[in-house]
Design a protein around this motif. Structure first.
Motif, PDB file in Angstrom:
ATOM      1  N   VAL A 234      38.486  15.830  69.112  1.00 22.99           N
ATOM      2  CA  VAL A 234      37.952  17.031  68.410  1.00 22.99           C
ATOM      3  C   VAL A 234      38.263  18.157  69.019  1.00 22.99           C
ATOM      4  O   VAL A 234      38.080  18.680  70.167  1.00 22.99           O
ATOM      5  CB  VAL A 234      36.332  17.045  68.463  1.00 22.99           C
ATOM      6  N   LYS A 235      39.183  19.202  68.144  1.00 19.76           N
ATOM      7  CA  LYS A 235      39.655  20.566  68.621  1.00 19.76           C
ATOM      8  C   LYS A 235      38.778  21.656  67.966  1.00 19.76           C
ATOM      9  O   LYS A 235      38.696  21.584  66.703  1.00 19.76           O
ATOM     10  CB  LYS A 235      41.068  20.310  68.587  1.00 19.76           C
ATOM     11  N   VAL A 236      38.802  22.538  68.607  1.00 19.42           N
ATOM     12  CA  VAL A 236      38.422  23.908  68.173  1.00 19.42           C
ATOM     13  C   VAL A 236      39.225  24.939  68.270  1.00 19.42           C
ATOM     14  O   VAL A 236      39.676  25.146  69.391  1.00 19.42           O
ATOM     15  CB  VAL A 236      36.883  24.446  68.636  1.00 19.42           C
ATOM     16  N   SER A 237      39.600  25.709  67.276  1.00 18.43           N
ATOM     17  CA  SER A 237      40.658  26.643  67.443  1.00 18.43           C
ATOM     18  C   SER A 237      40.161  28.091  66.958  1.00 18.43           C
ATOM     19  O   SER A 237      39.348  28.205  65.900  1.00 18.43           O
ATOM     20  CB  SER A 237      41.965  26.376  66.555  1.00 18.43           C
ATOM     21  N   GLY A 238      40.665  29.078  67.521  1.00 15.44           N
ATOM     22  CA  GLY A 238      39.906  30.364  67.128  1.00 15.44           C
ATOM     23  C   GLY A 238      40.500  31.261  66.025  1.00 15.44           C
ATOM     24  O   GLY A 238      41.579  30.420  65.363  1.00 15.44           O
ATOM     25  N   PRO A 239      40.167  32.233  65.627  1.00 16.06           N
ATOM     26  CA  PRO A 239      40.517  32.727  64.251  1.00 16.06           C
ATOM     27  C   PRO A 239      42.260  33.313  64.441  1.00 16.06           C
ATOM     28  O   PRO A 239      42.798  33.582  63.212  1.00 16.06           O
ATOM     29  CB  PRO A 239      39.782  34.305  64.116  1.00 16.06           C
ATOM     30  N   ASN A 240      42.691  33.377  65.718  1.00 15.24           N
ATOM     31  CA  ASN A 240      44.138  33.604  65.630  1.00 15.24           C
ATOM     32  C   ASN A 240      45.026  32.325  65.748  1.00 15.24           C
ATOM     33  O   ASN A 240      46.205  32.392  66.119  1.00 15.24           O
ATOM     34  CB  ASN A 240      44.506  34.523  66.671  1.00 15.24           C
ATOM     35  N   GLY A 241      44.272  31.226  65.733  1.00 13.94           N
ATOM     36  CA  GLY A 241      45.025  30.074  65.912  1.00 13.94           C
ATOM     37  C   GLY A 241      45.155  29.190  67.163  1.00 13.94           C
ATOM     38  O   GLY A 241      45.526  28.257  67.635  1.00 13.94           O
ATOM     39  N   GLU A 242      44.330  30.104  68.406  1.00 16.78           N
ATOM     40  CA  GLU A 242      44.497  29.672  69.690  1.00 16.78           C
ATOM     41  C   GLU A 242      43.367  28.614  69.801  1.00 16.78           C
ATOM     42  O   GLU A 242      42.282  28.823  69.489  1.00 16.78           O
ATOM     43  CB  GLU A 242      44.356  30.736  70.878  1.00 16.78           C
ATOM     44  N   GLU A 243      43.622  27.525  70.599  1.00 17.50           N
ATOM     45  CA  GLU A 243      42.736  26.444  70.757  1.00 17.50           C
ATOM     46  C   GLU A 243      41.757  26.854  72.015  1.00 17.50           C
ATOM     47  O   GLU A 243      42.138  27.236  72.991  1.00 17.50           O
ATOM     48  CB  GLU A 243      43.576  25.287  71.485  1.00 17.50           C
ATOM     49  N   VAL A 244      40.403  26.617  71.723  1.00 15.62           N
ATOM     50  CA  VAL A 244      39.456  27.403  72.662  1.00 15.62           C
ATOM     51  C   VAL A 244      38.614  26.028  73.164  1.00 15.62           C
ATOM     52  O   VAL A 244      37.885  26.211  74.131  1.00 15.62           O
ATOM     53  CB  VAL A 244      38.607  28.187  71.683  1.00 15.62           C
TER      54      VAL A 244
ATOM     55  N   ARG B 238      34.400  32.851  62.389  1.00 18.90           N
ATOM     56  CA  ARG B 238      35.192  31.428  61.816  1.00 18.90           C
ATOM     57  C   ARG B 238      35.906  30.692  62.768  1.00 18.90           C
ATOM     58  O   ARG B 238      36.857  31.400  63.316  1.00 18.90           O
ATOM     59  CB  ARG B 238      35.903  31.895  60.423  1.00 18.90           C
ATOM     60  N   TYR B 239      35.868  29.518  62.812  1.00 21.68           N
ATOM     61  CA  TYR B 239      36.689  28.738  63.639  1.00 21.68           C
ATOM     62  C   TYR B 239      37.349  27.434  62.750  1.00 21.68           C
ATOM     63  O   TYR B 239      36.609  27.121  61.899  1.00 21.68           O
ATOM     64  CB  TYR B 239      35.936  28.283  64.803  1.00 21.68           C
ATOM     65  N   MET B 240      38.386  26.656  63.237  1.00 18.70           N
ATOM     66  CA  MET B 240      38.753  25.771  62.883  1.00 18.70           C
ATOM     67  C   MET B 240      38.456  24.662  63.586  1.00 18.70           C
ATOM     68  O   MET B 240      38.759  24.518  64.855  1.00 18.70           O
ATOM     69  CB  MET B 240      40.184  25.835  62.592  1.00 18.70           C
ATOM     70  N   VAL B 241      37.884  23.536  62.840  1.00 21.07           N
ATOM     71  CA  VAL B 241      37.475  22.319  63.761  1.00 21.07           C
ATOM     72  C   VAL B 241      38.234  21.101  63.362  1.00 21.07           C
ATOM     73  O   VAL B 241      38.175  20.996  62.007  1.00 21.07           O
ATOM     74  CB  VAL B 241      36.088  21.908  63.533  1.00 21.07           C
ATOM     75  N   SER B 242      39.049  20.703  64.052  1.00 23.77           N
ATOM     76  CA  SER B 242      40.136  19.587  63.771  1.00 23.77           C
ATOM     77  C   SER B 242      39.540  18.335  64.166  1.00 23.77           C
ATOM     78  O   SER B 242      39.194  18.223  65.435  1.00 23.77           O
ATOM     79  CB  SER B 242      41.529  19.736  63.840  1.00 23.77           C
TER      80      SER B 242
END
Length: 271
Positions: free
Chosen positions: A216-226, A252-256
């Protein structure tokens, strides 16, 4: 498409202005405003949107949760375009079904084609391939790859005959080796059917269709993995993992949710 909508689209195509030179972060589509959102007139081959299921005839109804219904074309373009390399979530209607997809914007350039450019692109060749497309770019376009030539917003075939330079534009995209690290899931990857259920500063809950090791990966609003959390032998069904998001700003964050055979991704708000 009903007759009225089809007539409106044809009228828009016929009246479409010549595209001006532009350099922007985009997804590689040409669009026309319709009441429900924007109609996808063309998906540019090789552009970011071409890696998704978005197709000609679909209607994009929202961007990052912002509705395009009843808006004008300038507003809609402003929502779809934006920071290069930044993921953007599109909600669209295709054949009556509503779906969503995450696309990473690329550095794109639309540039007028003159008589000399047309001759260099077409020449006397019977066929045209991507390798020849790439070798055309020079000068301002030296770090970009030529994807397609448009005539009033419509893609022109590479082996077309008797093509005039009038109203033609070249569409370029940044070469892949110029991009920064990819943060959003690769849209060419097969979906694993996973679904995000909840997301807060302490836990991330999700369901899996198939058991297996999951990251499970979380990425910030600019695409950086946090953040990245690995779960070995995660079972099918409901799962919950702990993580520490206390020091991250709200937004907002992207959760993959990644497995060896597929990836699912979704934007979520961290409060």
């Amino acid at each position: 498409m009903n007759k009225l909508a089809k007539f409106s689209l044809m009228a828009a195509l016929a009246a479409a202005p010549v595209m001006a030179d532009e350099d922007f972060g985009g997804i590689g589509v040409t669009i026309y405003q319709v009441p429900a959102g924007v109609y996808v007139a063309e998906v540019i081959p090789g552009g970011p949107a071409a890696d998704t299921k978005i197709a000609t005839g679909d209607v994009i109804v929202a961007v990052d949760g912002v509705s395009l219904k009843g808006r004008n074309i300038e507003f809609s373009k402003g929502q779809i375009r934006g920071q290069v390399n930044k993921p953007v979530e599109l909600t669209y209607v295709s054949n009556g079904d509503t779906a969503s997809v995450v696309v990473r914007r690329a550095s794109m350039l639309v540039k007028d084609f003159d008589e000399e450019s047309v001759s260099a692109w077409y020449g006397d060749k019977k066929e045209f391939n991507g390798a020849e497309l790439e070798t055309f770019a020079s000068g301002t376009e030296a770090n970009k790859k030529l994807l397609a030539v448009l005539s009033r917003g419509t893609v022109v075939a590479g082996d077309a005959k008797g093509v005039s330079a009038k109203h033609l534009n070249g569409v370029f995209v940044q070469k892949e080796d110029e991009f920064g690290p990819k943060a959003a899931p690769n849209k060419k990857a097969k979906s694993n059917g996973a679904s995000l259920k909840s997301f807060n500063r302490n836990t991330i809950a999700f369901t899996l269709k198939t058991e297996g090791t999951t990251v499970v990966k979380v990425s910030g609003p600019n695409g950086e993995e946090v953040a990245s959390v690995r779960v070995d032998n995660a079972p099918a069904g409901f799962n919950s993992v702990s993580w520490n998001g206390d020091n991250l700003p709200s937004g907002r964050y992207m959760v993959s949710i990644e497995q060896s055979f597929g990836v699912s991704g979704k934007f979520a708000v961290l409060k």
